[in-house]
Design an enzyme around this catalytic site. Sequence first.
Site, PDB file in Angstrom:
ATOM      1  CD  GLU A 138      -1.708   2.390   1.363  1.00  0.00           C
ATOM      2  OE1 GLU A 138      -1.279   3.095   0.595  1.00  0.00           O
ATOM      3  OE2 GLU A 138      -2.092   2.721   2.530  1.00  0.00           O
ATOM      4  CD  GLU A 147       3.135   9.300   1.727  1.00  0.00           C
ATOM      5  OE1 GLU A 147       3.670   8.103   2.212  1.00  0.00           O
ATOM      6  OE2 GLU A 147       1.971   9.636   2.025  1.00  0.00           O
TER       7      GLU A 147
END
Length: 378
Positions: A138, A147
């Site tokens: 994930e 990110e």
Amino acid sequence: MASLPNGAAAASSAAGGAPPVDKEVDFANYFCTYAYLYHQKEMLCDRVRMDAYHSAVFRNPHHFRGKVVLDVGTGSGILAIWSAQAGARKVYAVEATNVAEHARELVRANGVADIVEVIQGTMEDIVLPEKVDVIISEWMGYYLLRESMFDSVICARDRWLNPGGVMYPSHARMWLAPIRSGLGDKKMEDFEIAMNDWNHFVEDTQAYYGVNMNALTKAYRAEHEKFYLKSSIWNNLHPNQLIGQPAVVKEMDCLTATVEEIREVRAQVTLPINQDRTRLAALAGWFDVHFRGSKQNPAVEEVELNTAPDENGGTHWGQQVFLMTPSPRVNEGDSVNVSFSMVRSKENHRLMDMDITYELHEASGRKLPAVATKIFLE
Ligand SMILES: C[S@@+](CC[C@H](N)C(=O)[O-])C[C@H]1O[C@@H](n2cnc3c(N)ncnc32)[C@H](O)[C@@H]1O
């Protein structure tokens, strides 16, 4: 999803000729929050996310039974434990932060310690004793790519996935849609309040405590424009805030995607407006991922994890709202041509700089001048 300090200088991208990652800075600015269970809990509480991964694994046990699985960024260990429960022969659960200790404990407490091996280290550094059949992870951040964790999944895939192996999730898409929204007004209000505070220093006929502050007014305005007006806004929108058709700006096959392909995302889309007498206040961005298996080894049941505006409340990712200032009046039949780019920030490769140019084409044939905006996805 991790909280990252606004504009903090962090690591630079290691791939494709970019400067090498400064690991210490990356740990201080990125990984630090993931070490805490309160942060893992936020993800564990996201029922849309949990249901999607759970269904994907347990409705497709043929991908797991007797197989070797790699969980990239195991966090609490949840996906690794599910993989074992679905019949995996061996699961390597890799986690960079100290939350690995908690994952180990959870694995033991759930009776799968003989199958799940928690390895603390970064995916880029660790060495596995064998290749794997499935990579589960994930890795998605706000608007999918914030990110830049998918880089680590690509690295894992290229080093450790057996030919014919399967990615969980297997596909991803980024969407963009026109919205009407009061969010912009609130932002403007906050901006004005913050500016007024500053103006008190400056308008004072006496110097402020004996110091003339005006020399910093321009810098203050620029800083506040960046943080109040030029940063994207997190929101869980209601579907009725959409005023036109969403469009896909990026599609990815997780089995073949490259870092080059995601370092810069560029797209041109036309968004048809389907509501009358409203304003184009903003564009909203979200993503979906799919669990389809692979061509050679397809899923028995395909599962989707969708973060689109949802009247039932949505996900912890919400949507990212990019304010359009000025926000033009629009009507059904108009369309907005959008030219969009999302590039990693130079100061922090895990944050994104966006350039959005929009041009309104009215149904009457009139074309309004293009407006260009820079927005930070932080
Ligand atoms: C979004 S969380 C997901 C956690 C867990 N898999 C779940 O689904 O609840 C991502 C996790 O990956 C870890 N991580 C990110 N990049 C990593 C890397 N390069 N190597 C190892 N762990 C990483 C983070 O520390 C974090 O715990």
